[in-house]
Design a protein around this motif. Structure first.
Motif, PDB file in Angstrom:
ATOM      1  N   ILE A 107       0.698  -1.318  -0.106  1.00 53.49           N
ATOM      2  CA  ILE A 107       0.047  -0.166  -0.054  1.00 53.49           C
ATOM      3  C   ILE A 107       0.815   1.282   0.108  1.00 53.49           C
ATOM      4  O   ILE A 107       0.243   2.431  -0.043  1.00 53.49           O
ATOM      5  CB  ILE A 107      -0.879   0.153   1.138  1.00 53.49           C
ATOM      6  CG1 ILE A 107      -0.211   0.170   2.612  1.00 53.49           C
ATOM      7  CG2 ILE A 107      -1.927  -1.161   1.127  1.00 53.49           C
ATOM      8  CD1 ILE A 107      -0.966   0.362   3.712  1.00 53.49           C
ATOM      9  N   LEU A 108       2.186   1.062   0.028  1.00 54.43           N
ATOM     10  CA  LEU A 108       3.176   2.386   0.008  1.00 54.43           C
ATOM     11  C   LEU A 108       2.828   3.295  -1.116  1.00 54.43           C
ATOM     12  O   LEU A 108       2.853   4.482  -0.983  1.00 54.43           O
ATOM     13  CB  LEU A 108       4.380   2.011   0.262  1.00 54.43           C
ATOM     14  CG  LEU A 108       5.197   1.601   1.654  1.00 54.43           C
ATOM     15  CD1 LEU A 108       6.537   1.261   1.422  1.00 54.43           C
ATOM     16  CD2 LEU A 108       4.780   2.903   2.367  1.00 54.43           C
ATOM     17  N   HIS A 109       2.663   2.685  -2.064  1.00 62.37           N
ATOM     18  CA  HIS A 109       2.585   3.455  -3.449  1.00 62.37           C
ATOM     19  C   HIS A 109       1.019   3.869  -4.022  1.00 62.37           C
ATOM     20  O   HIS A 109       0.656   4.281  -4.927  1.00 62.37           O
ATOM     21  CB  HIS A 109       3.200   2.927  -4.591  1.00 62.37           C
ATOM     22  CG  HIS A 109       2.552   1.307  -4.639  1.00 62.37           C
ATOM     23  ND1 HIS A 109       2.804   0.274  -4.022  1.00 62.37           N
ATOM     24  CD2 HIS A 109       1.816   0.891  -5.791  1.00 62.37           C
ATOM     25  CE1 HIS A 109       2.242  -0.841  -4.639  1.00 62.37           C
ATOM     26  NE2 HIS A 109       1.545  -0.451  -5.524  1.00 62.37           N
ATOM     27  N   ARG A 110       0.293   3.248  -3.101  1.00 58.59           N
ATOM     28  CA  ARG A 110      -1.096   3.438  -3.146  1.00 58.59           C
ATOM     29  C   ARG A 110      -1.933   4.357  -2.116  1.00 58.59           C
ATOM     30  O   ARG A 110      -2.772   5.095  -2.630  1.00 58.59           O
ATOM     31  CB  ARG A 110      -1.930   2.375  -3.268  1.00 58.59           C
ATOM     32  CG  ARG A 110      -1.399   1.088  -4.360  1.00 58.59           C
ATOM     33  CD  ARG A 110      -2.345  -0.199  -4.352  1.00 58.59           C
ATOM     34  NE  ARG A 110      -1.911  -0.947  -5.198  1.00 58.59           N
ATOM     35  CZ  ARG A 110      -2.489  -2.176  -5.577  1.00 58.59           C
ATOM     36  NH1 ARG A 110      -3.179  -2.671  -4.647  1.00 58.59           N
ATOM     37  NH2 ARG A 110      -1.701  -3.068  -6.359  1.00 58.59           N
ATOM     38  N   VAL A 111      -1.684   4.282  -1.063  1.00 58.70           N
ATOM     39  CA  VAL A 111      -2.328   5.092  -0.039  1.00 58.70           C
ATOM     40  C   VAL A 111      -1.342   6.165   0.629  1.00 58.70           C
ATOM     41  O   VAL A 111      -0.119   5.955   0.598  1.00 58.70           O
ATOM     42  CB  VAL A 111      -2.701   4.088   1.318  1.00 58.70           C
ATOM     43  CG1 VAL A 111      -3.297   4.904   2.549  1.00 58.70           C
ATOM     44  CG2 VAL A 111      -3.333   2.998   0.969  1.00 58.70           C
ATOM     45  N   ASN A 112      -1.957   7.286   1.053  1.00 61.19           N
ATOM     46  CA  ASN A 112      -1.145   8.528   1.454  1.00 61.19           C
ATOM     47  C   ASN A 112      -0.307   7.868   2.722  1.00 61.19           C
ATOM     48  O   ASN A 112      -1.020   7.394   3.481  1.00 61.19           O
ATOM     49  CB  ASN A 112      -2.340   9.468   1.871  1.00 61.19           C
ATOM     50  CG  ASN A 112      -1.488  10.883   2.280  1.00 61.19           C
ATOM     51  OD1 ASN A 112      -1.103  10.903   3.497  1.00 61.19           O
ATOM     52  ND2 ASN A 112      -1.431  11.740   1.408  1.00 61.19           N
ATOM     53  N   ASN A 113       0.949   8.382   2.469  1.00 64.61           N
ATOM     54  CA  ASN A 113       1.794   7.592   3.748  1.00 64.61           C
ATOM     55  C   ASN A 113       1.792   8.546   4.893  1.00 64.61           C
ATOM     56  O   ASN A 113       1.880   8.013   6.071  1.00 64.61           O
ATOM     57  CB  ASN A 113       3.012   7.675   3.346  1.00 64.61           C
ATOM     58  CG  ASN A 113       3.589   6.807   2.289  1.00 64.61           C
ATOM     59  OD1 ASN A 113       4.773   6.418   1.774  1.00 64.61           O
ATOM     60  ND2 ASN A 113       2.491   6.159   1.826  1.00 64.61           N
ATOM     61  N   THR A 114       1.164   9.784   4.957  1.00 66.33           N
ATOM     62  CA  THR A 114       0.714  10.648   6.237  1.00 66.33           C
ATOM     63  C   THR A 114      -0.442   9.695   6.897  1.00 66.33           C
ATOM     64  O   THR A 114      -0.434   9.337   8.086  1.00 66.33           O
ATOM     65  CB  THR A 114       0.264  12.055   5.897  1.00 66.33           C
ATOM     66  OG1 THR A 114       1.246  12.773   5.336  1.00 66.33           O
ATOM     67  CG2 THR A 114      -0.065  12.622   7.321  1.00 66.33           C
ATOM     68  N   LEU A 115      -1.435   9.251   6.191  1.00 71.47           N
ATOM     69  CA  LEU A 115      -2.434   8.203   6.773  1.00 71.47           C
ATOM     70  C   LEU A 115      -1.712   7.085   7.294  1.00 71.47           C
ATOM     71  O   LEU A 115      -2.405   6.621   8.420  1.00 71.47           O
ATOM     72  CB  LEU A 115      -3.442   8.196   5.612  1.00 71.47           C
ATOM     73  CG  LEU A 115      -4.518   7.153   6.234  1.00 71.47           C
ATOM     74  CD1 LEU A 115      -5.441   8.054   7.084  1.00 71.47           C
ATOM     75  CD2 LEU A 115      -5.509   6.862   5.074  1.00 71.47           C
ATOM     76  N   ILE A 116      -0.828   6.521   6.708  1.00 69.90           N
ATOM     77  CA  ILE A 116      -0.463   5.229   7.161  1.00 69.90           C
ATOM     78  C   ILE A 116       0.234   5.666   8.477  1.00 69.90           C
ATOM     79  O   ILE A 116       0.130   4.834   9.638  1.00 69.90           O
ATOM     80  CB  ILE A 116       0.591   4.436   6.149  1.00 69.90           C
ATOM     81  CG1 ILE A 116      -0.097   4.284   4.740  1.00 69.90           C
ATOM     82  CG2 ILE A 116       1.394   3.551   6.704  1.00 69.90           C
ATOM     83  CD1 ILE A 116       0.882   3.746   3.806  1.00 69.90           C
ATOM     84  N   MET A 117       1.036   6.709   8.823  1.00 72.60           N
ATOM     85  CA  MET A 117       1.881   7.011   9.861  1.00 72.60           C
ATOM     86  C   MET A 117       0.886   7.359  11.198  1.00 72.60           C
ATOM     87  O   MET A 117       1.026   6.586  12.061  1.00 72.60           O
ATOM     88  CB  MET A 117       2.493   8.227   9.678  1.00 72.60           C
ATOM     89  CG  MET A 117       3.777   7.861   8.801  1.00 72.60           C
ATOM     90  SD  MET A 117       5.000   6.913   9.501  1.00 72.60           S
ATOM     91  CE  MET A 117       5.778   7.947  10.683  1.00 72.60           C
ATOM     92  N   VAL A 118      -0.379   7.952  10.643  1.00 71.87           N
ATOM     93  CA  VAL A 118      -1.325   8.158  11.700  1.00 71.87           C
ATOM     94  C   VAL A 118      -2.055   6.709  12.212  1.00 71.87           C
ATOM     95  O   VAL A 118      -2.076   6.533  13.571  1.00 71.87           O
ATOM     96  CB  VAL A 118      -2.540   9.056  10.986  1.00 71.87           C
ATOM     97  CG1 VAL A 118      -3.784   9.206  12.198  1.00 71.87           C
ATOM     98  CG2 VAL A 118      -1.805  10.575  10.924  1.00 71.87           C
ATOM     99  N   ILE A 119      -2.291   6.027  11.119  1.00 72.87           N
ATOM    100  CA  ILE A 119      -3.059   4.889  11.506  1.00 72.87           C
ATOM    101  C   ILE A 119      -2.175   4.018  12.335  1.00 72.87           C
ATOM    102  O   ILE A 119      -2.535   3.263  13.373  1.00 72.87           O
ATOM    103  CB  ILE A 119      -3.205   3.944  10.644  1.00 72.87           C
ATOM    104  CG1 ILE A 119      -4.483   4.670   9.663  1.00 72.87           C
ATOM    105  CG2 ILE A 119      -3.673   2.413  10.842  1.00 72.87           C
ATOM    106  CD1 ILE A 119      -4.678   3.904   8.258  1.00 72.87           C
ATOM    107  N   GLY A 120      -0.709   3.930  11.992  1.00 73.59           N
ATOM    108  CA  GLY A 120       0.214   3.291  12.914  1.00 73.59           C
ATOM    109  C   GLY A 120       0.508   3.613  14.275  1.00 73.59           C
ATOM    110  O   GLY A 120       0.336   2.887  15.308  1.00 73.59           O
ATOM    111  N   ALA A 121       0.224   5.413  14.506  1.00 69.05           N
ATOM    112  CA  ALA A 121       0.266   5.734  15.688  1.00 69.05           C
ATOM    113  C   ALA A 121      -1.010   5.357  16.683  1.00 69.05           C
ATOM    114  O   ALA A 121      -0.838   5.129  17.887  1.00 69.05           O
ATOM    115  CB  ALA A 121       0.455   7.278  15.812  1.00 69.05           C
ATOM    116  N   VAL A 122      -2.013   5.476  16.082  1.00 69.26           N
ATOM    117  CA  VAL A 122      -3.251   4.909  16.839  1.00 69.26           C
ATOM    118  C   VAL A 122      -3.281   3.333  16.896  1.00 69.26           C
ATOM    119  O   VAL A 122      -3.765   3.139  17.985  1.00 69.26           O
ATOM    120  CB  VAL A 122      -4.506   5.135  15.821  1.00 69.26           C
ATOM    121  CG1 VAL A 122      -5.962   4.634  16.432  1.00 69.26           C
ATOM    122  CG2 VAL A 122      -4.635   6.639  15.371  1.00 69.26           C
TER     123      VAL A 122
END
Length: 570
Positions: free
Chosen positions: A397-412
């Motif tokens: 998903i790195l090349h498909r999903v906004n990476n800021t969103l991935i970082m936020v989901i990881g923090a949550v």
């Protein structure tokens, strides 16, 4: 305005010649009359590519440094093992706390230093060894680190007292610091072009830290249960000896310098940052030592205050020195990148939450639940399985999903895991609290490590790739040492209070609340990162940029430009 006959004839001739060109190339209403210079939709099918060729083009080409795909896969696996080295030791230290404390008569503070000494020394030497790898050679340093790690792991197995064990564990930290920067340097230098292939390689590599921690607890838990805690380190010695032999073939020669005699390469040591290395080692060492000794010796004791104050002063001097030295260990300019600074901060806070909650969860299972090391390993097994799954998801998903969103989901995910851990009581259901907490904890690590590794490697040029990896990993290692000092201080402080003596679970709850604080700070910081997607193939990116303008863009050739000028003159 009237037009002369001569001018009309000239314009007619230009138009006729252009029409002839259009007929020659077989232009259609959907294509430009000017061939390959036009912004047309250039599908793979139009280029005569087969379905397999289209897939290979989009996935990315194999780096030239690898002779075949099998060597490429073997090296990525070897690099993953390298980055897992320190976290593997952390997992081992977590699972053997009770057996080793009984065997060697260690205090809680000394037990915490089994893990902290490894992380501290690894973090302190990471930057220096990263710079040396770029200067002297990545593959030789990698092989040396693997051999020395195997040898000193065997030496730990024969420890006769706490001092012996802690010293050698610190040396193991230096050995692990020797393998991580070269592995990252080779990986970053080999995969220079963004592609899905690079995403998959980096996602596998990023799994090393969290999965090393998990597999360290599981494999060494089994070895400890079947024999003793010493068998865990003997098993480490054997595994890393095998990996060393494998590395001789699998690791390619991707160096920052042209082939030259050793004496000539040694001359580059004049560029090495000796002062920065000394300030880093002593600054981080003293500060972490003060945090760890404080709970047992007393925060008001002179030596504890001196360690903390001198450690902070040395770290401040390190920052100043890096700003004026021409070839610094940590180039100050990278911190001017807003996203780089925020990503490092978010990963640091999340890793501290992950490490602390993981360590005290295993200790809770041994101390309160009185599980054997094998049962502890079984209860932590979901982390390993989930870690593999989350890592595959992250790579896709790195090349498909906004990476800021991935970082936020990881923090949550980190925050959710810490909250669940804090609600655990001795009689709580494993499936209701601990199981989902373990899944969320490793999800946060996998998601954030994938994004961070990809971005950090792009922040420094090719000739400093080992140093780039060192900067990222020094943050991880030192954060592990610091959080173990902080959480151990909380544990020891609560343990000695009347409330702590009355409720044995209270000290564990307070350590889990420390994880909540750090993960919550990570959640607050993550939304300020500004990233899009990472790892798109350049052809895909250029297509995305040109497509929106195809309907309105007008392309003119030199002939058209001349005709337009003549019309304007008329």
């Amino acid at each position: 305005m009237a037009v002369s006959s001569d001018q009309s004839l000239e314009i007619t001739e230009v138009s006729t010649s252009q029409a002839g060109v259009r007929d020659e190339i077989g232009a259609t209403p959907n294509t430009s009359i000017y061939g390959e210079n036009a912004p047309t939709i250039n599908h793979d099918a139009e280029n005569g590519q087969s379905g397999l060729e289209r897939i290979k083009t989009r996935f990315g080409d194999r780096p030239e440094c690898f002779k075949n795909t099998f060597q490429e896969v073997s090296f990525v696996f070897q690099a993953t093992v390298a980055t897992a080295t320190t976290s593997f030791l952390t997992g081992v230290a977590m699972i053997i706390t009770v057996p080793v404390s009984k065997d060697l008569g260690m205090t809680q503070g000394e037990i915490a230093w089994i893990s902290a000494s490894t992380s501290l020394v690894a973090g302190a030497f990471q930057l220096a060894l990263g710079q040396l790898a770029d200067l002297l050679g990545r593959k030789p340093m990698f092989i040396t680190g693997m051999v020395s790690f195997s040898a000193f792991a065997l030496l730990v197995a024969f420890s006769q007292n706490p001092f012996w064990m802690l010293i050698v564990c610190g040396i193991l930290g230096a050995c692990s610091a020797m393998v991580v920067p070269p592995a990252i340097g080779i990986l970053g230098a080999a995969y220079t072009t963004p592609s899905k292939r690079k995403n998959m390689a980096f996602s596998a590599f990023s799994a090393g830290n969290p999965l090393g921690f998990v597999f360290g607890t599981i494999l060494c838990g089994i070895a400890t249960q079947l024999s003793s805690w010493r068998a865990a380190y003997i098993m480490l010695c054997v595994i890393w000896a095998v990996f060393t032999i494998h590395a001789i073939w699998a690791v390619p020669n991707v160096e920052n310098f042209d082939r030259a005699p050793l004496r000539q390469r040694l001359s580059t040591l004049k560029q090495f940052d000796y002062v920065g290395t000394i300030l880093t080692i002593f600054g981080t060492g003293m500060f972490t030592a003060g945090l760890t000794l404080g709970p047992d010796d007393g925060w008001a004791r002179a030596h504890v205050i001196a360690l903390l104050v001198v450690g902070i002063i040395l770290l401040v001097l390190f920052v100043y020195w890096e700003r004026i030295f021409p070839t610094p260990l940590m180039p100050p300019h990278i911190w001017k990148d807003r996203n780089f600074s925020l990503i490092i901060g978010v990963v640091l806070l999340g890793t501290m939450s992950f490490t602390s909650s993981g360590f005290w969860t295993a200790f809770f299972l041994q101390e309160i639940k009185e599980y054997s090391t094998l049962m502890v390993a079984v209860h932590l097994l979901p982390m390993a399985i989930a870690g593999l799954i989350w890592n595959i998801v992250a790579g896709r998903i790195l090349h498909r999903v906004n990476n800021t969103l991935i970082m936020v989901i990881g923090a949550v995910c980190y925050l959710g895991a810490s909250l669940l851990f804090s609600f655990i009581q001795p009689g709580s259901s494993y499936w209701a609290f601990m199981f989902p907490a373990l899944i969320l904890n490793v999800a946060g690590a996998d998601l954030q490590f994938n994004v961070a590794n990809m971005y950090v490697m792009q922040s420094l040029p090719k000739h400093q790739q080992s140093l780039a990896g060192g900067i990222f990993n020094v943050v991880i290692r030192l954060s592990n040492a610091v959080i173990m000092g902080i959480s151990t201080a909380v544990y020891s402080s609560v343990e000695l209070t009347p409330e702590g003596m009355a409720d044995p679970m209270l000290k564990f709850t307070r350590t889990f609340q420390v994880s909540i604080a750090f993960s919550a700070a990570s959640v607050l910081l993550a939304p300020f990162i500004r990233l899009g997607t990472q790892g798109n193939h350049p052809k895909e990116e250029s297509t995305e940029k040109t497509q929106p303008s195809k309907a309105t863009e007008v392309v003119t050739s030199p002939g058209e430009s001349e005709m337009e000028e003549k019309k304007q003159d008329i």
